[in-house]
Design an enzyme around this catalytic site. Structure first.
Site, PDB file in Angstrom:
ATOM      1  N   ARG D 109       0.809  -1.218   0.000  1.00 23.05           N
ATOM      2  CA  ARG D 109       0.000   0.000   0.000  1.00 23.05           C
ATOM      3  C   ARG D 109       0.844   1.271   0.000  1.00 23.05           C
ATOM      4  O   ARG D 109       0.283   2.365   0.033  1.00 23.05           O
ATOM      5  CB  ARG D 109      -0.941  -0.022   1.208  1.00 23.05           C
ATOM      6  CG  ARG D 109      -0.262   0.060   2.550  1.00 23.05           C
ATOM      7  CD  ARG D 109      -1.134  -0.466   3.687  1.00 23.05           C
ATOM      8  NE  ARG D 109      -2.386   0.250   3.819  1.00 23.05           N
ATOM      9  CZ  ARG D 109      -3.277   0.044   4.813  1.00 23.05           C
ATOM     10  NH1 ARG D 109      -3.031  -0.865   5.744  1.00 23.05           N
ATOM     11  NH2 ARG D 109      -4.386   0.713   4.868  1.00 23.05           N
ATOM     12  N   ASP D 263     -14.109  -4.443  12.525  1.00 25.74           N
ATOM     13  CA  ASP D 263     -14.863  -3.365  11.873  1.00 25.74           C
ATOM     14  C   ASP D 263     -16.359  -3.650  11.961  1.00 25.74           C
ATOM     15  O   ASP D 263     -17.171  -2.744  12.144  1.00 25.74           O
ATOM     16  CB  ASP D 263     -14.435  -3.236  10.410  1.00 25.74           C
ATOM     17  CG  ASP D 263     -12.915  -3.152  10.279  1.00 25.74           C
ATOM     18  OD1 ASP D 263     -12.272  -2.535  11.158  1.00 25.74           O
ATOM     19  OD2 ASP D 263     -12.361  -3.718   9.316  1.00 25.74           O
TER      20      ASP D 263
END
Lengths: 320, 320, 320, 320, 320, 320
Positions: D109, D263
């Site tokens: 990333r 999450d």
């Protein structure tokens, strides 16, 4: 004993193929299907509505069950199959080609259950009530035992006036042209219907030239009721004993898988032959072969309706 | 000739497995991998950083190339492999089980290239520079030719003071306990390291009872330098010639594929043995086997770092 | 140091492609393979039996291992690869096209391990024992560090009379024609063998017109020993320094995957060149490229026997 | 500007995972999905019927479109996303583990579109009409630019009395505990709702001991309105500013994929929090997390009806 | 109410297709996508940047959600969709053909949610702010209720001077030419833009002969502002009320999947029509249809940039 | 008419399932299999070597053929199947669950071919030569026509002293407990063998408490020859008319797919019942159900050898 339109004997194998564009050396997944020239033909005939019985020897194992049951799925009679313990299934690996790379078949069929068949175990009476006995040039190449069964079945058929359909099907990976020609000549001489690819005619019988000449050459040498020569992309030709020649052009095909097209052709032809209609047989042979080539696998997964639609041009790109 | 930590000889096969929950009779896709007890061990050792050479016979075919090249991928030396024409690869079909349905292995390895090995073709000198010669009880069961190669390799190893590691690996589909025990006793007697599963000890040697008793029984009978008994879910045990016993518990595993766990264990153990550390060998064996069982296929696709992390408890459910 | 027929340096990437007919935006599965112009060439040469060594920089990670080990699978030497921590693999996404939709390549190779190469880390001596040093126009476009390595390798090769093979390979997603032409001219001038696609000759060197004119233009400008111009579907052409021109037509192909065809061509050509046979090189180049296009992925998974069969027309649609 | 229940800012990545039991080194197929902690939460909330807006930066590319459109599929507002040219998507590779092998995440990333965000390009007014601003400890770890955006959004939220929900989410592959603790303390101090896993509390804040002690430690240090501590397999705990403690046990789960469970928990909790019901929030958090773990991928593909059915025990093994 | 470039009403179905070369009778895997002529058009227009709203009736079920959310993925407004309980999704099975075997569509759409639509439930005001109302000849064939909705929408459009685009789309599996011609004539008479395939013109209106004659025949009979005749592989033709005829040749396509090509054409045309540019509309229609045929599924997953590149010939076989 | 061990009548559907961990809303691939409680039972019995005939109505379509031929694969007689034009196959979608998420079945079977059966078309004489007629509580819930066929078959069976086996199989998605109890009571009263799950006994008959009490309650109310109560994970219980109770514990199973386990149990039980051995029937029922749960799909793809091996504990984790 039941009566069948066609009785046949031969080997069906497990077919393990890579996906299109993949090589056997590096593939991680294989498609598993079944295939064998006589069972391919029996399945196509059964799907056309003909009664067909396939005799063979299979191991009592999941792979043996697979072959038998897949034949039953398509409606082929398997009651003449012999089941044995501790035997192996023949296998063939297929790497689909793309021009100019050929489709590559790797046989792993040595010592398969059927090649070790006890010739006594196959009851010759299975052919007595058949309308046609269908054999191919592959079976005698498998083993002496297989060749013996073929001889017995032919003798029984001749005794009972059952016409013999014989598809030459020369396989270069199984034997040489010399061995094949000696052995196969004896069989061709007994055939009422003789199928021979133009390539094989050249390789095995040294018959070259125009297709009509090849057919005449075969007819003169073996004198079958009908000589059928398949010409690859140029269609097919049938010559009857009286010298009449029928020709049919091939149908343009977007090829998905060519393997089994010859068997599909023979099935389509025999369907017409069983009704005494050589002309329709030829046209059907070409149509069934064309449809087969649009499908993955050895099998012509067709219905009579589809064949009829193709023969009468009632097809569109999309039916909806 | 290069020097290798471990030299081994045996058969590697094409492994064709259905997906979890699918049966061979009805499957349409098979996963293709390679597997064989000696090559599994060589690969695991190579991935741990050990130099390993695997000798065998392979056909000059895409499937033969597949096996050789996949070994090379993992760093195993394949220079001692003999290549032959017109031979077949052994194949094994695997149907993964789920409790209570067993994983089912179907061998199709008869007359494989290696089983038809010309005993003269395998150069016995490949073991002279090895630190360990590893053999298993499967190879002599394959054919007399294979058994002859095993004998020659053992004789050469003994001549050159190369210690022999021998993993019993009884396979009920290859021979009976009676035939196996006669043949394998001769090999066990030559082993410096003797691996034997507790089940096999009972089946082949009629050694039952507590694991320590089994190890003692083997030690007394064959007198190896180290006797290693694997106990399935209960871990493993090593007994050295002086009677010292080391025990290691197994590691809880969420099993993905059990096949090859024994080979992974032996590889992990030998890695410690090569450094003279039986204790570490045992712990590593259990760790490599545990990791192997979390992966599809015969192979322990591990790195030394992963094994070390597991042994030092530095693992979390997710590393991120 | 070992001697190699060909030594090369460049980047190999993880290639992630959608299935035919699927778009990257909506795909749920990607095929993972490896690809890179120099490694593609090294693999094809190794499969033809040539010794080839590929130098590069790879991260110590599963993806780095994947690339190195897949090269080893095919027989390429990877001992000159440098391994680094905390670096990333270059990746390229591929969406296979279908007329008129182009195949779309999306590079994600910025700051890849090899682009950040420490120029000192690549030992220039790897080329001293090579028979040919092969480089492409992609590598200097990756980074200044890569360009520096290329310069050093070329200088070393010239010092040791190792001929340089250079494939222009202009990539519009990496740099502009202007930047490319300045940089690449310096390299072309050093090449003994110069490969250039007709499209690239127009884009980078503004050389248009008939293929013979393009070859003459390149020859006049850079004076290599051999100038090789590939003409897409029209085949290829080689012009030697004395002005002799060899032409080979392309082979009709049913295209499965075009990517890597140029690298396959160069490998086939170099195989002939190594034997001093430009004519055979050209024919082989066209054949290897044709076979490559029948396979998924960047790699020409060919054997010499297959190439020979194609060149001698011994191919049939099905080999069985 | 529209009003949203929750506004969030962060990175969503392309998630490329091997199949269960397969390793990245040898895998040939990858599943492509999307994942990112803030977008995971926004999707779960949108599926529960909450209005949620996700701000980020995406490249104008098929992969950028993929992320944006998949969020839109689930009903998340993407009007605050900035689109840029010539940027890359963050990618993460996932190798699913199995006890004792950990699930391994490999980030790729660096220099992703959002990490290079121009802090000016994100309009802080997007939070002014939000009922909650949700942020995580991952975003400031991505780059200084991202950290600057986080600071601005927090300042704006505080100016407009928008409560801040903050999920610590320490990622060891992005930064050290030391760097994280310094940076994250500033953020925790601004949080009205503070989520912290028990592991992270130990690693980052050196808060160990019983879960109640951890919650009290966090509450004393950062004084949020609600402190939520997740305890892995032991459930979760919420402590309000007045010292009231709510506890919920976890639900037994047959784990398919753990990634994204945190999450999902936070989304379920916030749904209750938005209604002022901490107790229901906790129970919902545990339920949404449990359901998420039964699905492949980062996303909790749930409906409110499913969550309600689970909370009221109206579930059977098969609904039919 | 929002304003939309195009509003449409119709059925979208779950599309279940076998892989290429596989038959429905024997397939073990199906690809699941969505498809429906009006939603196909809306999606293509939305991807070209036009605002489009699709009205329909969907069941509150995972399959209903699938359809709605996939439309939202591509940017189509679904706020006019009605949701009902206890209803079924229409499904269609697709067996991809290969010459000479036709692609076979099997509808299973009877009593689908939209066919049972309560005509009152579709608010006719959705068309009042549309720039174009698009309808097809499929919807009135589904049920009387659907036909009633079509009538109401047309009446409302006429009241508000919203031009009607009508695509004949005769489906032989839904009704006979006789029933279709009676019903469709009423609709054609209201159309400003009338799309009709040359085949359908022959089947439904008995209009045969050259394409220009067909267009004139339709124009004379129904007097639309523009008559668009699609000619299969020969391109398309548009005739405006003043008798001007525009013709565009088709683009050569390597067909992956033909289904949806007509909808893609209409979308491309309407995009030009919305700008008052019939000429560009025709060229775009042909381009979008060509691109669609290179993709699996009903949908034209295109971007405006791709369409423009194709129209300006800026395409290469590989873009890299 | 042939004689069969078991004759049954009911619906078989196309079963479309997502892969494990995938949701129907977002899935892109579905597995296609067949399933239906009566055909599941007939297949399991046929695989155990019993002759079984399944009567139903199927459309003349590829999906209709699929169902019939797959039954034939497993050896079930399909000669009593009626074929109709223009009808649809029932379909059911299956989303496999994982604790705590339930497996979700979505029926799409309304107006299926069999539900529209002309009651006159099913020849009641098919039961006259059966040893057992097997029916379930699903069929009368499908339609009045189906219920009429069930009534006729029962009446014929009673006339000919053919014992009736009845499996309650309450399906909450088809009807309410109230409607079901009224209708099913009439059928239970005719049953010689009555199967009822403990859950269904509570839901439909309000019989709760210990399993023995449930069995007694059923026995008292309906007085069948044998009452069989299945207890989920606790095994099963059979109570004969004389009050004798047989109990069998369940076998621990690593569940792959639970659907069809009840049908597998009933098949295993009936196999024993046909030999007059209730005890063996119970044990076999539990074994066949356990094996079924280790396989994907509705079907128990077992052989008698596997069932016997499980019952005699001759199983190992790996058979090799």
């Amino acid at each position: 004993l039941d009566t069948f339109d066609v009785v046949t004997f031969g080997e069906s194998m497990i077919r393990l193929s890579t996906e299109a564009g993949e090589r056997l050396e590096t593939a991680t997944r294989l498609d598993m299907r079944i295939g064998g020239t006589e069972s391919n033909l029996a399945i196509a005939l059964a799907r056309l509505g003909r009664s067909a019985s396939w005799a063979s020897v299979l191991p009592r194992s999941p792979l043996g069950q697979r072959v038998a049951r897949e034949l039953r799925w398509h409606g082929v009679d398997i009651s003449a199959v012999q089941w044995v313990d501790d035997a192996r299934m023949g296998v063939y690996y297929l790497e689909p080609g793309a021009t100019p790379r050929p489709t590559r078949v790797t046989y792993d069929r040595r010592d398969s259950a059927v090649s070790l068949v006890d010739p006594e175990s196959i009851d010759p009476d299975i052919v007595t009530n058949a309308r046609v006995l269908h054999l191919t040039g592959i079976t005698p190449a498998l083993s002496e035992n297989c060749a013996a069964v073929v001889d017995t079945l032919i003798a029984t058929a001749l005794d009972h006036n059952v016409p013999i359909s014989f598809d030459l099907n020369y396989r270069s990976l199984l034997w040489t042209p010399e061995r094949a020609s000696t052995r196969l000549a004896l069989l061709c001489e007994q055939a009422s219907v003789l199928f021979c690819g133009q390539d094989d005619a050249a390789t095995v019988w040294s018959l070259t030239g125009a297709s009509g000449d090849v057919a005449r050459g075969l007819a003169e040498r073996f004198d079958p009721e009908v000589t059928v020569v398949t010409l690859g992309e140029e269609g097919a030709l049938a010559r009857t004993r009286d010298g009449t020649v029928h020709r049919v052009s091939s149908i343009p095909v977007s090829i998905v898988d060519q393997v089994g097209a010859g068997d599909a052709f023979a099935a389509g032809f025999l369907d017409g032959y069983l009704d005494g209609d050589i002309e329709r047989g030829l046209r059907q042979g070409v149509a069934v072969a064309a449809l087969k080539m649009t499908m993955n696998g050895d099998l012509a997964l067709i219905s009579r309706a589809e064949v009829d639609a193709l023969l009468t041009n009632r097809t569109r790109a999309i039916v909806r």
